[in-house]
Write a protein that holds these residues in place. Sequence first.
Motif, short mmCIF file in Angstrom:
data_model
loop_
_atom_site.label_atom_id
_atom_site.label_comp_id
_atom_site.label_asym_id
_atom_site.label_seq_id
_atom_site.Cartn_x
_atom_site.Cartn_y
_atom_site.Cartn_z
N ARG A 48 50.37 23.36 42.38
CA ARG A 48 49.01 23.88 42.52
C ARG A 48 48.74 24.80 41.34
O ARG A 48 49.63 25.54 40.92
N ALA A 49 47.54 24.72 40.82
CA ALA A 49 47.14 25.64 39.76
C ALA A 49 45.81 26.25 40.12
O ALA A 49 44.88 25.55 40.52
N ASN A 50 45.76 27.58 40.01
CA ASN A 50 44.49 28.29 40.23
C ASN A 50 44.06 28.85 38.88
O ASN A 50 44.84 29.48 38.17
N TYR A 51 42.83 28.64 38.57
CA TYR A 51 42.30 29.16 37.32
C TYR A 51 41.06 29.99 37.65
O TYR A 51 40.21 29.56 38.44
N ILE A 52 41.02 31.17 37.05
CA ILE A 52 39.86 32.04 37.28
C ILE A 52 39.33 32.48 35.93
O ILE A 52 40.11 32.96 35.08
N TYR A 53 38.08 32.33 35.74
CA TYR A 53 37.48 32.81 34.50
C TYR A 53 36.58 34.00 34.82
O TYR A 53 35.62 33.89 35.61
N ASP A 54 36.96 35.11 34.26
CA ASP A 54 36.11 36.30 34.31
C ASP A 54 35.74 36.68 35.74
O ASP A 54 34.65 37.21 35.98
N ASN A 55 36.64 36.43 36.66
CA ASN A 55 36.36 36.80 38.04
C ASN A 55 35.08 36.19 38.59
O ASN A 55 34.54 36.65 39.57
N ARG A 56 34.58 35.21 37.91
CA ARG A 56 33.34 34.60 38.38
C ARG A 56 33.53 33.15 38.76
O ARG A 56 32.98 32.68 39.75
N TYR A 57 34.31 32.44 37.98
CA TYR A 57 34.45 31.01 38.22
C TYR A 57 35.90 30.69 38.59
O TYR A 57 36.81 31.13 37.90
N LEU B 192 58.82 27.07 41.17
CA LEU B 192 58.56 27.90 40.00
C LEU B 192 57.15 28.43 40.14
O LEU B 192 56.22 27.68 40.42
N ASN B 193 56.99 29.73 39.97
CA ASN B 193 55.68 30.32 40.03
C ASN B 193 55.31 30.93 38.69
O ASN B 193 56.14 31.56 38.02
N PHE B 194 54.08 30.73 38.34
CA PHE B 194 53.56 31.21 37.07
C PHE B 194 52.32 32.02 37.36
O PHE B 194 51.52 31.66 38.23
N ASN B 195 52.18 33.12 36.65
CA ASN B 195 51.03 33.96 36.95
C ASN B 195 50.72 34.80 35.73
O ASN B 195 51.49 35.68 35.34
N LYS B 196 49.60 34.53 35.08
CA LYS B 196 49.36 35.23 33.83
C LYS B 196 47.87 35.29 33.54
O LYS B 196 47.11 34.41 33.90
N ASP B 197 47.52 36.39 32.90
CA ASP B 197 46.14 36.54 32.44
C ASP B 197 46.09 36.31 30.95
O ASP B 197 46.97 36.76 30.21
N PHE B 198 45.07 35.64 30.51
CA PHE B 198 44.81 35.47 29.08
C PHE B 198 43.40 35.96 28.84
O PHE B 198 42.43 35.21 29.02
N GLY B 199 43.28 37.21 28.54
CA GLY B 199 41.94 37.74 28.38
C GLY B 199 41.17 37.60 29.68
O GLY B 199 41.64 38.03 30.73
N LYS B 200 40.07 36.95 29.60
CA LYS B 200 39.26 36.76 30.81
C LYS B 200 39.80 35.62 31.67
O LYS B 200 39.28 35.35 32.74
N HIS C 10 42.48 33.76 33.89
CA HIS C 10 43.65 34.00 34.73
C HIS C 10 44.17 32.66 35.22
O HIS C 10 43.40 31.81 35.67
N VAL C 11 45.47 32.49 35.10
CA VAL C 11 46.06 31.26 35.61
C VAL C 11 47.24 31.62 36.49
O VAL C 11 48.08 32.43 36.11
#
Lengths: 1154, 512
Positions: free
Chosen positions: A697-706, A627-635, A637-638
């Motif tokens: 695996r989960a990738n989390y990105i905040y504001d393209n910075r972290y 199962l793949n999940f891919n979504k942005d929540f404002g700034k 991204h998960v």
Amino acid sequence: MKATLPKITNEKAKGISAMKWTLFKFLVIFMFLNVSPIPINAQEAEYAQIAAEDDLKKSQQKFKSVNSVVLSEVFENLSILELFQKIENVSDFRFSYDDNDINKDLRVSMDAQGKSVADVLSILANQTSLSFRQLNNDIIVRFQVKSVEPEIKSAFDKTITGTVVDNDGGTVPGVNIVVKGTAIGTVTDINGKFSLVIPDNADTLIISYIGYITQNVIIGNRTSINIQIQEDVQALDEYVVIGYQTVKKQDLTGSVSVIATKQAAEISTNSVVESLQGLAPGVTVKNGGRPGQMGDIEIRGIGSFRDKSPLYIIDGMYADPNSTVNPNDIESIQILKDGSAAAIYGSRAANGVVIITTKKGKEGPAKISFTAKTGIQQIPRTWDVMNNVEFAALQRQQYENSGLIPPPSVGSDFDPNINTDWQDEGYRTGHIQDYNMTISGGTKTSNYLVALSWFDNKGVLIGNDFERASLRLNTSGKKGKFFFGENIVVTRTIDEAPASGNAFYDLPQLLPVIPVQDDDLINPDANNPGGWGFGTPAAPVYAWNYVAINDLHRNTSTFAKVIGNGFAGIDFTDYLQYKFNAGLEASFDRTKTVRKDGNWAFNQSPVPDQISEARGTFSSVLLEHTLNFNKDFGKHHVDAVFGYTQQYTDHQTNFASRTNMIDFNGEYLTEIDAAEGSDVAFGRVQNRFLIRSLLGRANYIYDNRYLLTLTARRDGDSRFAEEYRFGIFPSIAAGWRISNESFFRADWITNLQLYGSYGVLGINSIQPFEYAGFLNINPRAVFGADQNVYPGAYLANLFNPDLRWESRKMTNIGVTSNFFNDRLITTLEVYNNLSEDALVPVPLAFYLGNLGGNPDVNAASIRNRGIELSATYRNFNKEFKWELGGNITTIQNRVVKIADTGEGSDFIQIGNSRSQVGNSLAEWYLRETDGIFQSIDEVNSYISSDGIVIQPNAQPGDIRFIDQNDDGQINDDDRTFRGSPWPTLQTGMQFSANYKGFSLSMQWVGVFGHLIYNDVRRILDSYQNTNYRSDISPWSPTNTDTNDPRIALESTLGGDLLDPGIAENNFAASDRWLENGSYVRLRNLEIGYSLPESVLTRFKFDSMRFFISGQNLLTFTEYTGLDPDIPGGIASIGFDGGNWPASRIISIGLQAGF
Amino acid sequence: MKTHSIFILIVTLIIMAGCQKDLEIANPNALTIANFWQTEADAVRGVNAVYSTLHRGAISRWQWFYYEIRSDVGRSTSPDPGIVNNMDQFNINDNAYGNTVGVWADNYVGIFRANQVLDNVPDMDIDDNLKERIIGEAYFLRGLFYYHLATLFGNVPLQLETSSPEDLPSTSSQQQVFAQIESDLMQAADRLPLKQGYAADDLGRATRGSAQALLAKVYMQQQKYAEALGPLSWFITGGGAGQYSLMPNYRDNFLITSENNNESVFEWQFEINSTETTDDDVATPNHNIGSSISQFLAPKPIGFADGEAHRWIVHEFLEETTTSGARDPRLEASFLYDSTNVGGPTQTIVYGVNWQQRLNTNQIVPGVFFRKFLNDHWRNAESFRSPNNYRHIRYADVLLMYAECLNATGSTGMAYEYVDQVRARAGLAPLSEVAPGLSQTGFLDQIKHERLTELSGEGHRWTDLARWGDLGPQLAERDPAFNNFIVNKHELLPIPQLDLDINPNMRQNNGY
């Protein structure tokens, strides 16, 4: 994070919204209103040029890019949702958004004729706080607060205009133009023109466009600027497959090397692995030259005594890319090196993971392309040994020095007509042919690729041939929310070679005074019906006649293999996808060995002629649900993947043979039924195991910075005892894109990213059932007057019931930087991998009576540390385009622990290599030499502190050894560490250049700082029963300025040891045979010419290119053996026992497509 | 929502699949040990495995080198200096030398096998006669392996139960080891059947006679001559009387056509497996069930000639002629040399070609080659696959041992009879005629000569010298290698270094 939505228009302002806005008007007004901040690099940061979210890597084919869908509509006063609807109507794209993110009052008018969806969205992104991201066919819309506060300034002093063109001079619409440090910006119109009112203090424009290199342009005093943008060839690499997911390269938090497949493909190789040499830091590849031989690969050193092979994933299937896989089918190769990137593969990933993605069809009419390559192969170097006259003279001298009569072959019976150049008899000019044809194409919803290939290699050594034919079929398609596809390759290889002997060891030794074959030598009674030449008492040499072996003892191996996978899935929503993947690797191999009557060596014990056949079937079946999940929540991204996978592997072998082939006047029938002697048959399940795993695996990105990545895999493996069957392998990684911080102001650095990871991975190198005790039924007793044979049975092999995974704690820290508008891209990584619980065969005492090997124990620990640096500089601005890439690798390997069995066991000794705590794996452990005794006085005065003459057997001209323990004698106790087989530095360099239709590319490999044990030279320079190197200069009272000891006989052929001094000179465990293995090699040089368009259209071809290439043309080394690039097992690193040297290949080829 | 329910279904399936526990896969290739030791066939297989040890290379080939080549009779001119230094020249500087270690290890392999029989068979519910016999065979073979260890290495650890990796036994003295062997062999003698107690198909298994003869050897090595008389008299006057006799033709003891004959007390059984690929009897059933020793002893270029005899042994045979004035026929049966045939080199046939033709090169010193294991009586080549059985204990040996013990215990006069039986078969005049009234010492000297001519090359020379206390530098007269012999050191071989490294309870032999 809720913010006031910017409004372009709203329902309350119908008067304005009703107007038909041209794009230009729209922009200008918007600019003047200045109500909305402009996203910095909106396109670059947020667009997915290629579909992501799919480790099937067929994204480019399965899903169209937003760039490739061109619109023909004029949008008039549509709400933003209506606009989305319009785009959805004419394409496969679907917009997905959170209602809260969208201001439904937003109204848009735009002439989109001829614009791509990307163009349209980039305009929207520029003008609103919306960002867009493509995932497969979904376009994910999200609200984004821009980090740069708008600079409110009313004075706009100047208008600047200009045109943006591409490499070919064509105008480019939709290019972003932003005043640096401000929110002021625009995009180019349909004609590539722009006009922008800028503050008078503005000094730089940032020009950006998807797929092109972002540029900073100094404005100066100009009011009109024409800009040429450069295509970013890196763009295609921007998405990397990391296993069950595809992520943007810049979002990586782990260590992944992306191989430039173009460069890899230029190398003519048998196997994929070989083509990787020098192309990626941290990846050590060593090559043999035998046709069909698989290269040797180590990723970040060796951390196990049992297994150094990485895990290979081919199109999502765990499969072995040996020489049965055609390198030409490969689209991309990615190497996962650290504890984060590889963590999704859990217990099999500690040695790294090589992900291979094969080529897919692309949308469009059928394309046929064809590649043909043919070339010659040569041995670059041979041993320079003596001819018959030189040899006879020196051997006579040798025997006379020992007070013996020389053998008749160099004395009384010397025949000047016999002057065999054995190497010349064994080597030949090899030949390579490689033909590939690909037919591919597709529609919006499906694509296909069919590839046919034939590869043939006639090796540089007689009787060694390899042939491969393969058929590949890759297709995929979709229907509504469902997608499906398959990748499959069917391969057949035929590998023919002599079944015994090593020509590179034997040929240099054989005496020039022996003929290869002679009628006078025919003697069936002496088991030489063929009259082959080999050693006799009259011409003593024990080396094997390889030409005879080639006739008498041959193997033919046929290998048929299928690797493939099929998949199907469903896109539940724009952010959630389910996929089922089923993979298969199946192979059927057969090796037939024909052993005819006859000997090929002095004193060989005769064996009956025999025909034998070994067969094996291998299958591995993979079933996966993800199962793949891919979504942005404002700034925020998960993206995440969660899955279950299981793999069942089964390998069975049979063997049958029969002696006494029927011989019709020398013609043998080579089927088992046609032989009439004794039978042998056996068969077994070599391997059978099941692995079941849960992964996530989960990738989390905040504001393209972290960036943060969490990975875990739980593996269950049937190869362990019940209590050790399950293991969990977690990892964590984080990244920081410093260049996206508002404080970051270095113009010349376009990207700067820091990342680090820590993970615990595993390796399972144990065999099924190794943890348990089984009955051995092989013993046999003989009884009775007829001497009948009776079976016996007992427990032969003591076992370790506590076997478990070898684990590896892996730490990686890296920094990636792009300089000068991405012209220079560098990556620096530092890693520290600690292997724990590594399996070592803890020696059992002999009094236990154990047979079949010492049971391994999870008791060793090995650390590998190193630095990897890679850099690429490209200059594509001019008509002369060039690119230079390089990489540097250091590996420091240390044995931290061996086992806890007490005194004297902090090392493992195999041959001359000792792996001891505190040192590297397999360092050379040998007696230390110290020059040559020049006189008998020197011998007699060489005494221990107790006054004992240390080498009483020595004579002037003999080698002096250091008595390390000062006990007055030289023996194994005087061995000491004499150096390492590990290079201190490994480098690779690639250069390519294009000018008009011409291309040039070069690859260099450099390896430095390691020692090789030259076992072939040991034999030759021992002077005993061998030919001699031409340039030796044995010590004598009149020739004292030499490094070669005196020449005499160790013992007579009958065996009397008559000169122990000579025997000591030739002692194998001595550093006399170590040599500096450093080398620099021109791995490949290719010059090509592509026919110009004007000529091609006349022939209705799309492309046609001719090339000539030379492989291994130059090698700079001090090593005296044939090739310093030596593959080998963990126990024999750096041991040259007659390694097949890499061949020099000169080939010409043609690539064409229509 | 439809997709929603599919999603739930899939997640459920995944979780369920992940919980399944069928990671138990049986080994299709072999039985687990737990399933063995159930039936009579299992017990027979278990003890057969112990016999199989005798086919292993270190035991069937190299061990003999340590008993003969190392002695004053043998020498090595092998191109392999390891053989020369360790098996001939007392030039031992490596306590891990592979072939010495191999002999040690293979004997312990046999002990490991025997221990498994002894640990399992007594509790099995099978026919008592069979059970007793199998236990007896296992005791005998364990005793045999320890006899090799005690006579070659002396002080060795006693493994008396199925090995476990944690075992750290202490070194036992040679005396303790001999005591254990005595015990094993008495257990064996109690249980084993007589020769004719076996079915024809079992010919070659250890018999009560085998155990008695070996027990006598064990006593004799400890100079317990009186005790040795017990098992030896079993052959003459006890239960074994009449079971054994000397073959009329001496050479029949070394031909493949007369194996397991009336003279055979214990014989290692060998057969050709023409398709074997290894000496390792656990690697594949297709291993060598023959002996490779003939390949290593035959003269070049037929064999490797890794071990030869000194020429003085030839003269030992020439001291006496037969009653008809002919040369002692045992010389021709024992050695291949330039005058194996009394007619000399042109009449001496070496594998189908006369000596002159076969070995006509000035590089080769005319050698004397041990013949008893060779196959030149039936083929013109050698190979690693010799079917020629090793007659380890012959009745002639028993007779000479009996005579030696009688002499040692003061019954010299009674001893003549048994020496004379052996001499008579060779055609020699009775000792009672040619050397009557010998003193005890004189008779022992005569026994030494008789054993040389009767038993040369059969693997007893080293133990004979050791028993008589004759090992020492004085043997250098016959064999210059003994110049290197250090008393109180070279009587025994070094214990393999690895075992000492692993096991702190063990100690190295004196001098190493």
